[in-house]
Design a protein around this motif. Structure first.
Motif, PDB file in Angstrom:
ATOM      1  N   PRO A 292      -9.717 -14.959  72.767  1.00  0.00           N
ATOM      2  CA  PRO A 292      -9.259 -16.355  72.879  1.00  0.00           C
ATOM      3  C   PRO A 292      -7.728 -16.412  72.888  1.00  0.00           C
ATOM      4  CG  PRO A 292     -11.027 -16.176  71.265  1.00  0.00           C
ATOM      5  CD  PRO A 292     -10.703 -14.784  71.683  1.00  0.00           C
ATOM      6  N   VAL A 293      -7.107 -15.776  71.877  1.00  0.00           N
ATOM      7  CA  VAL A 293      -5.641 -15.736  71.843  1.00  0.00           C
ATOM      8  C   VAL A 293      -5.204 -14.329  71.474  1.00  0.00           C
ATOM      9  CG1 VAL A 293      -3.549 -16.652  70.783  1.00  0.00           C
ATOM     10  CG2 VAL A 293      -5.519 -18.158  71.106  1.00  0.00           C
ATOM     11  N   ASP A 334      -6.883 -17.348  76.720  1.00  0.00           N
ATOM     12  CA  ASP A 334      -7.952 -17.328  77.720  1.00  0.00           C
ATOM     13  C   ASP A 334      -8.838 -18.549  77.483  1.00  0.00           C
ATOM     14  OD1 ASP A 334     -10.128 -16.826  79.352  1.00  0.00           O
ATOM     15  OD2 ASP A 334      -9.889 -14.644  79.153  1.00  0.00           O
ATOM     16  N   PRO A 335      -8.689 -19.592  78.283  1.00  0.00           N
ATOM     17  CA  PRO A 335      -9.414 -20.854  78.013  1.00  0.00           C
ATOM     18  C   PRO A 335     -10.933 -20.720  78.099  1.00  0.00           C
ATOM     19  CG  PRO A 335      -7.812 -21.131  79.781  1.00  0.00           C
ATOM     20  CD  PRO A 335      -7.898 -19.679  79.501  1.00  0.00           C
ATOM     21  N   ARG A 336     -11.418 -19.605  78.649  1.00  0.00           N
ATOM     22  CA  ARG A 336     -12.866 -19.420  78.669  1.00  0.00           C
ATOM     23  C   ARG A 336     -13.395 -19.240  77.243  1.00  0.00           C
ATOM     24  NH1 ARG A 336     -13.103 -14.486  82.738  1.00  0.00           N
ATOM     25  NH2 ARG A 336     -11.217 -14.025  81.558  1.00  0.00           N
ATOM     26  N   TYR A 337     -12.495 -18.733  76.371  1.00  0.00           N
ATOM     27  CA  TYR A 337     -12.929 -18.484  74.985  1.00  0.00           C
ATOM     28  C   TYR A 337     -12.157 -19.349  73.990  1.00  0.00           C
ATOM     29  CZ  TYR A 337     -14.429 -14.466  77.645  1.00  0.00           C
ATOM     30  OH  TYR A 337     -14.975 -13.677  78.618  1.00  0.00           O
ATOM     31  N   LEU A 369     -10.978 -24.413  82.933  1.00  0.00           N
ATOM     32  CA  LEU A 369      -9.656 -24.960  83.298  1.00  0.00           C
ATOM     33  C   LEU A 369      -9.688 -26.486  83.419  1.00  0.00           C
ATOM     34  CD1 LEU A 369      -8.257 -22.396  85.860  1.00  0.00           C
ATOM     35  CD2 LEU A 369      -7.270 -23.032  83.673  1.00  0.00           C
ATOM     36  N   LYS A 370     -10.895 -27.008  83.656  1.00  0.00           N
ATOM     37  CA  LYS A 370     -10.999 -28.473  83.775  1.00  0.00           C
ATOM     38  C   LYS A 370     -10.920 -29.153  82.414  1.00  0.00           C
ATOM     39  CE  LYS A 370     -14.731 -28.821  86.482  1.00  0.00           C
ATOM     40  NZ  LYS A 370     -15.696 -29.276  87.487  1.00  0.00           N
TER      41      LYS A 370
END
Lengths: 373, 464
Positions: A292-293, A334-337, A369-370
C-alpha cells in the motif's frame, strides 16, 4: 495378415492411452499450484454443493480434470505453439513478435473511462498543490509494432490514449513513448510486460528533465544481471520453449537507504529482496513487490533535497532505485491496496513533487484510480 | 457428458470399454444399457428418470401391439401422442406460451414459463417412434427383452446428438455385435477423425465466429461474410464430427450405424445438400412424415404442401424458436422452387458454379439458423450487404480473418472428399499403414492438448 497387425497396434495404442492417463492421474502427486501458469489449480468439486435443478457438476469435474491432467504443462504448451504456428495468435492473450518478444495483446481502452481517472488525478493535484506529472509506459506491442504483423500492430491504440492524456487539463505527460519508438533498444523484457533496466533508466531521465532536474549518468549505478528470469507474458502464453533471460538490476551507488512498508515489519537497508528469487515470480525482487505504501529514505541526500510522492503500479518499483540518490524521501503509494487519503500522505511527508508512474493498460483500466482522494 | 471431454475420454470410456470387452457375451448388452444410463445421468440426473419412463412405456406398448391385433392402431396412436406430448411439453411449452403471450399480452404478461430442455430428447423420442411405427407397419419384430430395447434407445454413442438410428437397422446387431479387431480399429480411426473435426476445426471456427458475431458493425462487409462462413464450417465440423465419433464408438462396441453426412458442402443443389446433411434426420422425416402424408403420389399441389409441412416440422425439430421454423421454410420453399423451375436452369450451369451457389445458400441458411433473435439477425444480414457497418474490413476483423485464414482453408479442404480420396489411394501401399498410425497418434495428442487448454467446447447440436 499385415493389415491385421497395424489394426491391432492401433487398438492397443488407443487402449494404452485410455488406461495410462487415468492411471497416471491417480498415481502422480496432487498439485495445488501451477508455477508455470502462476495460478492455483481447480479443487476437486464437491457433490454436496450441487442442486439437481441447477446441475453443473459435470462442468466442474471437467475443469478439475483439465487442470490436473498428467502432462498438462506439455499439452498446454503444444496447444499454444499450434495456435502460434497456424497463425491464430490474434486469439491469444500474448503475441509473439518477429524477434520472439512475448507481448501482451492490446487492451480495449475507453476514452470516457480514461478521462474519469485523469480528472481524479487533476483533482489530487489541486488538493495537494503539486503539479501531477504522468509517466505512462506504452505497451510493448505498441513500441515494437514494426516487429508485429501489420494487422496485429493496428490493434494497439496507445498513440490515441497518450494524445488524450497529453491534452487533458490539470496533468502533464512526461514524454517517453517517442524515445522508446525511435531508439531500438531493449526497453522491455522478452518474457515479461515490464520494462528492463534500460527502459526504467530512460523513464528516469525523462522524468528528471520534466521536473527540472539534471538526471545522473549511468555511472552512478552498478548494473548486474540475474540469469533465468521468466516473466508474466511467458507464463501466460504457455510458449514454454521460449528461452528465459537475465533480470537486469541497477543499484544506486553511495546512498544511505532505509525502506519501510505500511504492511510489513522492519526497516530495510536495501532496495532489493533476494528471497523472491526462489519464487516463481522474481519481479518482487524490486522493493518487495507491491505494498500500500513504501517509504524510501536516503540519509546521504542533501537536507533541502526534494520529497517525491509517487502513485504507481508495479512499474514504479523498478523506477524508484534511480530516483533514490536525488530525493530525501520517496513515498510510493499503490492505490490498488491503499484506500485512504493520498493527499494526507503528501502533507504528512511534506511532498514537493507528485508523480504518477503507470502502464498505459493500468491508467486506462484500473478501478482504484477512480476512487483516488 | 460430451465425447470431446476429458471426463468422457479418460474416465467413462476406459471403464465402459474394459467392462464391455471383458464381460461374457450375454452380459454385454445389459452393461451397455447401465453405462448409457450413467452417461445420460451424468449430465441430466433428473431427466434420466423421464427417459426411463418413456422407454418402459413404449416397450410395453410394443408388447401390447404384438399381442393384440385389434388394438394395434389404438396403441400406435397412444404411443405417438405420448411421445409427441412429451416432446412438446419439455421442448415447446416455453415457445408456445411466449407466442400466445405476445398475441394476448394483457392477462398473461405476468407469468413466464421456463422448462429446461432434457438433452437429446428430440433424438431419443424419434428413435423410439421409429420402433413403434415400424412395428405397426410390420417392418420389424417386437422386442420382448426390455434390456435390449433399452440398450437400443439409450446406446450412449448416439443417445444425445444422433445419428437417429432406426430400430430396423440395428435389430440384428443387438444379438450379434461385431467385435473383430479390424472393426474396432476402424472405429478408433473414425472416432479420432471425428474428435479432430470437433476439437481442432469446429472449436477454432467457433472462436472466430464468436469474435465476428459479437459486434457486426465493426466487421466490414468482408469480415461479416468470413464470419458467416466460419459459422458454416463450425456447424458442419461440430455436427459431423460428433456423428463420426458416434459411428466410431458404435464400431468399437460392435455396431454399425448408417452414415449421417456425405460431404454436404460439395452438394450441387439444395436437394443434393439435404441428401448429404444429417441424413438420418431427412430419412426419418421422409419415412415417417412425408411418405405417410402422401409424398409425391397425390399430385403436385399436394406434394408441395407435403414438402412445406415436412420442412416447417424439420425446422421446428431443431429448436423451440421461430427462427428455426423460418429456416425450415427457407429450405421448403427453395426445394419446391428447385423442383418446379430452378432445377432445369441449374443443370445448365457449370458444376463449380452450382456447388458454390449451394454453399452460399447453405451459409445464408445457417445465418437464419444461428440468430434466435430476429433483430440481431437483421443487423447481421445488413452487415453482409454493407448496411450499418464500416467499409470492407474493420481493424480487428481483418486481424482475426487473416489470422484464421490458414484454418479456414484447411476447413474448406477438409469439407471435401479429397482427404478420404487420398487415403484410399495410399491404402494400397504398405508404408501407408505405419504412417496412418502415426497420424492417428498425432491427431489424438493434438486433441488432448487442445482439450487440456480450452474451456470453449460446447456442441451446437445439444440444443435439440
Amino acid at each position: 495378415m499385415k493389415r491385421n497387425v497395424w489394426n491391432l497396434l492401433t487398438v492397443v495404442l488407443f487402449a494404452l492411452v485410455l488406461l495410462a492417463v487415468p492411471l497416471a492421474f491417480l498415481l502422480l502427486p496432487y498439485r495445488t499450484f501451477s508455477e508455470a501458469e502462476r495460478r492455483y489449480l481447480a479443487e476437486p468439486p464437491k457433490l454436496s454443493d450441487e442442486k439437481l435443478s441447477d446441475w453443473s457438476y459435470d462442468d466442474k469435474v471437467e475443469t478439475f480434470l483439465a487442470d490436473h491432467l498428467p502432462g498438462r504443462n506439455a499439452l498446454v504448451s503444444v496447444n499454444a505453439y499450434l495456435t502460434l504456428y497456424t497463425g491464430r495468435q490474434v486469439s491469444a492473450d500474448v503475441f509473439c513478435d518477429a524477434e520472439g518478444y512475448l507481448v501482451e495483446a492490446p487492451v480495449d481502452f475507453d476514452a470516457k473511462e480514461l478521462h474519469k481517472r485523469l480528472d481524479r488525478i487533476a483533482k489530487l493535484g489541486e488538493t495537494t498543490g503539486l503539479a501531477p506529472r504522468l509517466l505512462i509506459v506504452p505497451s510493448t506491442g505498441y513500441v515494437r509494432s514494426d516487429k508485429l504483423p501489420k494487422t496485429l500492430a493496428a490493434l494497439y491504440r496507445d498513440g490515441e490514449a497518450l494524445q488524450q492524456i497529453a491534452d487533458a487539463p490539470g496533468v502533464s505527460l512526461v514524454p517517453l513513448a517517442e524515445r522508446f519508438q525511435s531508439e531500438g533498444q531493449s526497453w522491455y523484457y522478452r518474457t515479461d510486460h515490464h520494462w528492463t533496466a534500460d527502459g526504467a533508466f530512460a523513464a528516469y531521465e525523462a522524468y528528471m528533465r520534466a521536473a527540472g532536474h539534471e538526471p545522473l549518468s549511468r555511472d552512478a549505478f552498478t548494473r548486474s544481471g540475474i540469469d533465468g528470469y521468466s516473466g508474466s507474458t511467458r507464463s501466460r502464453s504457455a510458449l514454454w520453449l521460449h528461452p528465459t533471460e537475465p533480470l537486469t538490476v541497477d543499484e544506486p551507488i553511495g546512498c544511505g537507504i532505509s525502506v519501510t512498508f505500511s504492511d510489513r515489519e522492519g526497516t530495510y537497508e536495501s532496495l532489493f529482496f533476494a528471497e523472491h528469487l526462489d519464487e516463481y515470480d522474481w519481479y518482487p525482487y524490486f522493493l518487495d513487490g507491491n505494498h500500500p505504501v513504501t517509504v524510501i529514505g536516503n540519509t546521504n541526500a542533501a537536507a533541502d533535497a526534494p520529497v517525491l510522492l509517487m502513485v504507481k503500479d508495479s512499474f514504479g518499483n523498478t523506477l524508484a532505485p534511480y530516483l533514490v540518490p536525488s530525493y530525501r524521501t520517496i513515498v510510493m503509494v499503490d492505490p490498488r491496496y491503499y484506500k485512504k487519503s493520498v493527499s494526507a500522505l503528501a502533507e504528512q511527508y511534506g511532498a514537493t513533487e507528485l508523480l504518477f508512474c503507470y502502464s498505459i493498460e493500468r491508467i486506462a483500466t484500473d478501478e482504484s484510480l477512480k476512487l483516488l482522494k | 457428458m460430451v465425447f470431446s471431454s476429458l471426463t468422457f475420454l479418460f474416465a467413462f470410456l476406459p471403464v465402459t470399454l474394459t467392462g464391455y470387452y471383458l464381460l461374457p457375451k450375454k452380459a454385454k448388452i445389459g452393461f451397455l444399457l447401465l453405462m448409457s444410463l450413467v452417461f445420460y445421468a451424468w449430465g441430466e440426473p433428473l431427466y434420466v428418470l423421464l427417459m426411463i419412463g418413456s422407454i418402459v412405456a413404449n416397450w410395453g406398448i410394443g408388447l401390447g401391439m404384438d399381442k393384440s391385433a385389434r388394438h394395434k392402431k389404438a396403441l400406435l396412436i397412444l404411443s405417438v401422442v405420448l411421445n409427441l406430448a412429451l416432446l412438446f411439453a419439455f421442448k415447446y411449452t416455453g415457445l408456445f406460451w411466449n407466442t400466445v403471450k405476445g398475441l394476448f399480452p394483457a392477462p398473461l404478461s405476468e407469468r413466464t414459463v421456463s422448462i429446461r430442455l432434457p438433452i437429446g430428447i428430440s433424438f431419443f423420442t424419434f428413435q423410439i417412434m421409429s420402433y413403434v411405427i415400424d412395428l405397426y407397419r410390420g417392418k420389424t419384430k417386437v422386442q420382448k427383452n426390455p434390456i435390449k430395447f433399452g440398450a437400443y434407445v439409450t446406446m450412449f454413442p448416439q443417445l444425445i446428438a444422433g445419428p437417429i438410428v432406426r430400430y430396423v437397422d440395428v435389430e440384428a446387431q443387438l444379438d450379434n455385435p461385431d467385435l473383430s479387431i479390424d472393426s474396432i480399429a476402424d472405429g478408433v480411426r473414425q472416432f479420432l477423425v471425428g474428435l479432430g473435426k470437433k476439437v481442432l476445426l469446429a472449436n477454432t471456427m467457433g472462436v472466430l465466429w464468436a469474435q465476428l458475431s459479437a459486434a457486426p458493425a465493426d466487421n466490414g462487409v468482408l469480415g461479416a461474410w468470413v464470419g458467416l462462413f466460419a459459422y458454416t464450417f463450425q456447424i458442419y465440423f461440430d455436427f459431423s464430427g460428433y456423428s463420426d465419433m458416434a459411428c466410431g464408438l458404435g464400431r468399437m462396441l460392435g455396431f454399425r450405424f448408417e452414415k449421417n453426412f456425405d460431404y454436404p458442402y460439395i452438394a450441387d443443389s439444395v436437394t443434393d445438400f439435404w441428401r448429404r446433411w444429417h441424413i438420418s434426420l431427412s430419412t426419418w422425416f421422409r419415412e415417417y412424415v412425408y411418405i405417410p402424408l402422401g409424398g409425391n403420389r397425390k399430385g403436385l399441389p399436394r406434394q408441395i404442401l407435403n414438402l412445406l409441412i415436412v420442412w416447417a416440422l424439420t425446422g421446428l425439430w431443431h429448436g423451440a424458436s421461430w427462427n428455426f421454423v423460418v429456416w425450415g421454410m427457407y429450405y421448403g420453399v427453395l426445394l419446391t422452387l428447385e423442383k418446379l423451375f430452378f432445377g432445369r436452369v441449374l443443370k445448365k450451369l457449370p458444376k463449380v458454379v452450382r456447388c458454390l451457389l449451394t454453399f452460399l445458400i447453405a451459409s445464408i441458411g445457417w445465418g437464419i439458423f444461428y440468430f434466435t433473435d430476429f433483430s440481431a439477425l437483421g443487423v447481421y444480414f445488413g452487415s453482409l450487404v454493407g448496411i450499418g457497418n464500416r467499409g470492407l474490413f474493420g481493424a480487428a476483423s481483418s486481424a482475426w480473418c487473416l489470422g484464421f485464414l490458414p484454418t479456414l482453408v484447411l476447413a474448406a479442404v477438409a469439407a471435401t472428399p479429397l482427404g478420404t480420396f487420398i487415403a484410399k489411394k495410399l491404402a494400397r501401399y504398405r508404408w501407408f499403414r505405419p504412417v496412418q498410425l502415426v497420424l492417428c497418434v498425432v491427431l489424438f495428442a493434438l486433441c488432448i492438448a487442445s482439450l487440456a487448454s480450452q474451456s470453449y467446447n460446447p456442441f451446437i447440436y445439444f440444443r435439440f
